[in-house]
Scaffold this active site. Structure first.
Site, PDB file in Angstrom:
ATOM      1  N   GLU A 195      11.837  -7.166 -23.550  1.00 23.88           N
ATOM      2  CA  GLU A 195      11.177  -7.207 -22.075  1.00 23.88           C
ATOM      3  C   GLU A 195      12.424  -6.724 -21.194  1.00 23.88           C
ATOM      4  OE1 GLU A 195       8.467 -11.015 -21.624  1.00 23.88           O
ATOM      5  OE2 GLU A 195      10.366 -11.397 -21.608  1.00 23.88           O
TER       6      GLU A 195
ATOM      7  N   ARG B 248      16.750 -13.812 -12.710  1.00 24.96           N
ATOM      8  CA  ARG B 248      16.693 -14.453 -14.004  1.00 24.96           C
ATOM      9  C   ARG B 248      16.219 -13.228 -14.980  1.00 24.96           C
ATOM     10  NH1 ARG B 248      11.358 -16.711 -16.613  1.00 24.96           N
ATOM     11  NH2 ARG B 248      10.648 -15.334 -15.396  1.00 24.96           N
TER      12      ARG B 248
ATOM     13  N   ARG C  17      13.323  -6.718 -13.293  1.00 27.84           N
ATOM     14  CA  ARG C  17      12.018  -7.408 -12.381  1.00 27.84           C
ATOM     15  C   ARG C  17      12.327  -7.169 -11.127  1.00 27.84           C
ATOM     16  NH1 ARG C  17      10.073 -12.883 -15.151  1.00 27.84           N
ATOM     17  NH2 ARG C  17       9.267 -11.714 -17.056  1.00 27.84           N
TER      18      ARG C  17
ATOM     19  N   HIS D 184       7.154 -11.596  -9.796  1.00 22.80           N
ATOM     20  CA  HIS D 184       6.935 -10.640 -11.139  1.00 22.80           C
ATOM     21  C   HIS D 184       6.224  -9.653 -10.515  1.00 22.80           C
ATOM     22  CE1 HIS D 184       5.277  -9.756 -14.724  1.00 22.80           C
ATOM     23  NE2 HIS D 184       6.205 -10.865 -15.363  1.00 22.80           N
TER      24      HIS D 184
ATOM     25  N   HIS E  64       6.991 -15.643  -8.559  1.00 18.69           N
ATOM     26  CA  HIS E  64       6.952 -16.234  -9.816  1.00 18.69           C
ATOM     27  C   HIS E  64       7.957 -17.211 -10.311  1.00 18.69           C
ATOM     28  CE1 HIS E  64       6.086 -15.641 -14.198  1.00 18.69           C
ATOM     29  NE2 HIS E  64       7.201 -15.008 -14.561  1.00 18.69           N
TER      30      HIS E  64
HETATM   31  C1  LIG Z   1       2.505 -17.441 -15.599  1.00 14.88           C
HETATM   32  C2  LIG Z   1       4.031 -17.399 -16.244  1.00 14.88           C
HETATM   33  C3  LIG Z   1       4.413 -16.972 -17.205  1.00 14.88           C
HETATM   34  C4  LIG Z   1       5.895 -17.303 -17.602  1.00 14.88           C
HETATM   35  N1  LIG Z   1       6.358 -16.456 -18.761  1.00 14.88           N
HETATM   36  C5  LIG Z   1       7.743 -17.036 -19.156  1.00 14.88           C
HETATM   37  C6  LIG Z   1       8.155 -16.424 -20.241  1.00 14.88           C
HETATM   38  O1  LIG Z   1       7.484 -15.788 -21.003  1.00 14.88           O
HETATM   39  N2  LIG Z   1       9.335 -16.762 -20.614  1.00 14.88           N
HETATM   40  C7  LIG Z   1      10.078 -17.839 -20.028  1.00 14.88           C
HETATM   41  O2  LIG Z   1      11.290 -18.074 -20.238  1.00 14.88           O
HETATM   42  N3  LIG Z   1       9.643 -18.196 -18.782  1.00 14.88           N
HETATM   43  C8  LIG Z   1       8.275 -18.088 -18.385  1.00 14.88           C
HETATM   44  N4  LIG Z   1       7.955 -18.423 -17.283  1.00 14.88           N
HETATM   45  C9  LIG Z   1       8.781 -19.257 -16.566  1.00 14.88           C
HETATM   46  C10 LIG Z   1       8.679 -20.887 -17.510  1.00 14.88           C
HETATM   47  O3  LIG Z   1       7.374 -20.894 -17.743  1.00 14.88           O
HETATM   48  C11 LIG Z   1       9.059 -21.949 -16.548  1.00 14.88           C
HETATM   49  O4  LIG Z   1      10.074 -21.879 -15.862  1.00 14.88           O
HETATM   50  C12 LIG Z   1       9.245 -23.352 -17.426  1.00 14.88           C
HETATM   51  O5  LIG Z   1       8.175 -23.416 -18.277  1.00 14.88           O
HETATM   52  C13 LIG Z   1       9.383 -24.311 -16.562  1.00 14.88           C
HETATM   53  O6  LIG Z   1       9.266 -25.507 -17.386  1.00 14.88           O
HETATM   54  P1  LIG Z   1       9.698 -27.033 -16.696  1.00 14.88           P
HETATM   55  O7  LIG Z   1       9.674 -27.958 -17.655  1.00 14.88           O
HETATM   56  O8  LIG Z   1      10.920 -26.897 -15.732  1.00 14.88           O
HETATM   57  O9  LIG Z   1       8.457 -26.995 -15.760  1.00 14.88           O
HETATM   58  P2  LIG Z   1       6.884 -26.923 -15.810  1.00 14.88           P
HETATM   59  O10 LIG Z   1       6.353 -26.443 -17.129  1.00 14.88           O
HETATM   60  O11 LIG Z   1       6.407 -26.421 -14.713  1.00 14.88           O
HETATM   61  O12 LIG Z   1       6.421 -28.687 -15.738  1.00 14.88           O
HETATM   62  C14 LIG Z   1       6.589 -29.362 -14.585  1.00 14.88           C
HETATM   63  C15 LIG Z   1       6.051 -30.735 -14.685  1.00 14.88           C
HETATM   64  O13 LIG Z   1       6.508 -31.424 -13.568  1.00 14.88           O
HETATM   65  C16 LIG Z   1       5.253 -32.190 -13.264  1.00 14.88           C
HETATM   66  N5  LIG Z   1       5.282 -32.455 -11.844  1.00 14.88           N
HETATM   67  C17 LIG Z   1       5.657 -31.732 -10.838  1.00 14.88           C
HETATM   68  N6  LIG Z   1       5.667 -32.373  -9.402  1.00 14.88           N
HETATM   69  C18 LIG Z   1       5.274 -33.576 -10.058  1.00 14.88           C
HETATM   70  C19 LIG Z   1       4.997 -34.774  -9.098  1.00 14.88           C
HETATM   71  N7  LIG Z   1       5.572 -34.649  -7.893  1.00 14.88           N
HETATM   72  N8  LIG Z   1       5.037 -35.839  -9.579  1.00 14.88           N
HETATM   73  C20 LIG Z   1       4.754 -36.129 -11.119  1.00 14.88           C
HETATM   74  N9  LIG Z   1       5.043 -34.843 -11.840  1.00 14.88           N
HETATM   75  C21 LIG Z   1       5.262 -33.804 -11.099  1.00 14.88           C
HETATM   76  C22 LIG Z   1       3.927 -31.522 -13.685  1.00 14.88           C
HETATM   77  O14 LIG Z   1       2.970 -32.205 -13.692  1.00 14.88           O
HETATM   78  C23 LIG Z   1       4.457 -30.785 -14.662  1.00 14.88           C
HETATM   79  O15 LIG Z   1       4.388 -31.834 -15.826  1.00 14.88           O
HETATM   80  C24 LIG Z   1       6.722 -18.238 -16.770  1.00 14.88           C
HETATM   81  C25 LIG Z   1       6.062 -18.847 -15.788  1.00 14.88           C
HETATM   82  C26 LIG Z   1       4.839 -18.387 -15.481  1.00 14.88           C
HETATM   83  C27 LIG Z   1       4.085 -19.367 -14.345  1.00 14.88           C
END
Ligand SMILES: Cc1cc2nc3c(=O)[nH]c(=O)nc-3n(C[C@H](O)[C@H](O)[C@H](O)COP(=O)(O)OP(=O)(O)OC[C@H]3O[C@@H](n4cnc5c(N)ncnc54)[C@H](O)[C@@H]3O)c2cc1C
Length: 523
Positions: free
Chosen positions: A115, A380, A284, A237, A345
């Site tokens: 990438e 990032r 990016r 993005h 993003h």
């Molecule tokens: C379309 C897209 C493509 C991506 N592609 C990539 C990739 O290929 N590689 C990569 O490394 N990263 C990628 N990213 C970034 C990556 O997916 C995220 O940074 C990562 O998944 C975040 O994980 P997390 O566990 O921190 O949060 P999330 O997976 O966003 O989980 C957040 C959690 O918090 C909960 N939550 C939020 N607010 C509250 C609240 N007030 N009360 C209770 N629960 C709450 C939600 O319900 C959820 O369970 C991508 C992101 C997107 C949007």
């Protein structure tokens, strides 16, 4: 309710943290909550995969470290970058051991892709829905543990701190939570609380993040006077499908450019060579800014991503979700260029944490996208966020086990913590008002605090966001608390801090670009 550990958020960060902790400490009681279903969050939408050095014949830790530091415009913390990249391989193996599938070649070796900003092929993936596969495996695994309980449809309202207890321990004691079903506010006290609440994309009009990405963890941390860092580093993005599909922005993964897809303006001319020697695979921020410039130059609403030169078998097998989604709006990527625009993003900044994901408030950890660890600096590197999540969840879990031994507040103390003391009367027009205020916020953030900023624009945004803040306080004080009000309150707080921190930045770095400090021509 009382628990040893309260984890708020069930994406890759919250789930891997809970699994590791439950494995290492089977008697610790862990409670997970999430605002929607367990699977919903940014993780589920990750397409590209995880950046991990695994082909040691070609790739080295040093190359990945250099790529990460360079992408972050030398703002990243070298110590953090180094340990995250060196520990990544073991953590990836754990994901595999916990049941996650990744694509492999016919010799059963991980099938790696490349990438933007990476000097080698090192992205481990599962077709074009790596995040959904990881989320599936982790949810199955988490259900194996008797010491983990979870509550879906429960939203964090506020962290419980000395402000609520009248003590002076400078600690977090759990959280007030609203159930989206019965709208009751409950108190969950905990020895350790973990924020893993994901991104903030919803403060912008065009974002790849799902509707729940409203910066709730950051908003709650801000109210608890926990340090937030580097919020202005919002990564856009370069390639989201244009227009939206059923009201949602759909991401076209960078891996498609890695396989050879070309950016062209609507006259069919490639343009990235004008802007950067790495062309389509430049970092990016550069690709996103170049696309906006090209759109302005050509006076067009979007540019095209031409994937027609990629072998059809690769397109169909490696990118099935993209092909299917594009076809659903009448575009066949095998024969027609895909219309794309940049979209908000990823939040590179967040809640400031140390090398074990501890925040500036005792008893409070933050992991994943809602945290700022120092890995990303000002931008990032693609696919480094899932990597950051697994490395920091592991470290946080081990540190939490140590910390638990030192928390010596008696159960009777938690029992004295007051229940939620909020207003409890209702007006029926609040949904409409919260919607209108959210739209106003997204509009000003997109117009003045987007890819290109100016100091005047930031001041204008600051003023409007302040007004919005007072409108939200009014709404908050005169209505029964609802999930929508909670989210709006958080979005406005995050936007406010982001704009203030942007005004403090006096130089352009990574994804942050203010024309007043810019070297690129104003269009
Ligand atoms: C379309 C897209 C493509 C991506 N592609 C990539 C990739 O290929 N590689 C990569 O490394 N990263 C990628 N990213 C970034 C990556 O997916 C995220 O940074 C990562 O998944 C975040 O994980 P997390 O566990 O921190 O949060 P999330 O997976 O966003 O989980 C957040 C959690 O918090 C909960 N939550 C939020 N607010 C509250 C609240 N007030 N009360 C209770 N629960 C709450 C939600 O319900 C959820 O369970 C991508 C992101 C997107 C949007």
């Amino acid at each position: 309710m009382h628990t040893d550990i309260l984890v708020i958020g069930t994406g890759i960060s919250g789930l891997t943290y809970a699994i590791k902790l439950a494995e290492e400490s089977p008697t610790t009681k862990i409670t997970l909550i999430c605002k929607d279903r367990l699977e919903e969050g940014n993780t589920r939408y990750a397409q590209g995969g995880i950046a991990v050095v695994s082909n040691f014949k070609k790739d080295t830790f040093e190359k990945h470290i250099e790529d990460t530091f360079a992408a972050g415009d030398k703002e990243g913390d070298v110590n953090v970058i180094e340990f995250v990249i060196r520990e990544g391989n073991e953590r990836l193996q754990e994901l595999i051991d916990w049941g996650t599938q990744f694509d492999r070649n016919n010799k059963k070796k991980l099938n790696l892709t490349k990438e933007g900003g990476h000097s080698e092929k090192r992205i481990v993936h599962y077709k074009d829905h790596s995040g959904a596969e990881i989320q599936r495996a982790l949810i199955e695994k988490v259900k194996d543990f008797e010491n983990i309980q979870y509550f879906e449809n429960h939203i964090l309202v506020d962290l419980i701190t000395d402000h609520h207890t009248g003590t002076k321990n400078k600690r977090c004691y759990g959280a007030y939570i609203i159930s989206t079903e019965d709208k009751e506010i409950i108190k969950i006290t905990a020895k350790i609380t973990v924020l893993s609440t994901g991104g903030v994309g919803q403060i912008y009009a065009f974002t790849t993040n799902p509707s729940g990405a409203t910066g709730d963890g950051l908003g709650a941390a801000y109210r608890a006077k926990v340090k937030l860092e580097k919020l202005p580093y919002i990564q856009f993005h370069p390639t989201a499908l244009f227009p939206k599909v059923a009201g949602e922005t759909f991401l076209i993964t960078e891996a498609l450019r890695g396989e050879g897809a070309l950016l062209k303006n609507l006259s069919g001319e490639r343009f990235m060579e004008k802007y950067h020697p790495l062309k389509e695979l430049a970092p990016r921020d550069i690709v996103a800014r170049s696309i906006i410039r090209e759109m302005l130059l050509q006076n067009e609403t979007n540019v095209n991503l031409d994937a027609t030169g990629i072998n059809t078998d690769i397109l169909l097998n490696h990118f099935p979700t993209i092909v299917e989604t594009c076809r659903s709006i009448g575009i066949d990527p095998c024969i027609t260029p895909i219309p794309v625009v940049p979209a908000a993003h990823y939040s590179c900044g967040g809640i400031s944490v140390d090398e074990n994901s501890k925040t500036t408030l005792d008893g409070l950890y933050s992991i994943g996208e809602c945290s700022y660890t120092g890995l990303h600096g000002a931008n990032r590197l693609a696919s480094n966020s899932l990597l950051e999540s697994i490395v920091f969840s592991h470290r946080a879990a081990l540190k939490s086990i140590q910390d638990l031994k030192e928390v010596n507040l008696p159960l009777s103390f938690y029992a004295t913590i007051p229940n939620w003391k909020g207003q409890h009367f209702s007006k029926d027009n609040q949904q409409e008002i919260t919607h209108t205020l959210s739209e106003q916020l997204r509009k000003i953030m997109s117009e003045q605090v987007g890819i290109f900023k100016t100091t005047d624009g930031l001041f204008a945004a600051q003023k409007i966001i302040k007004d919005l803040y007072f409108a939200v306080v009014d709404l908050y004080n005169s209505n029964k608390l609802s999930p929508q009000i909670c989210e709006l309150r958080n979005m406005v707080s995050v936007a406010y801090v982001l704009v203030n921190q942007s005004l403090e930045l006096k130089e352009n770095k990574g994804v942050f670009y203010n024309h007043n400090y810019g070297k690129e021509p104003v269009l």
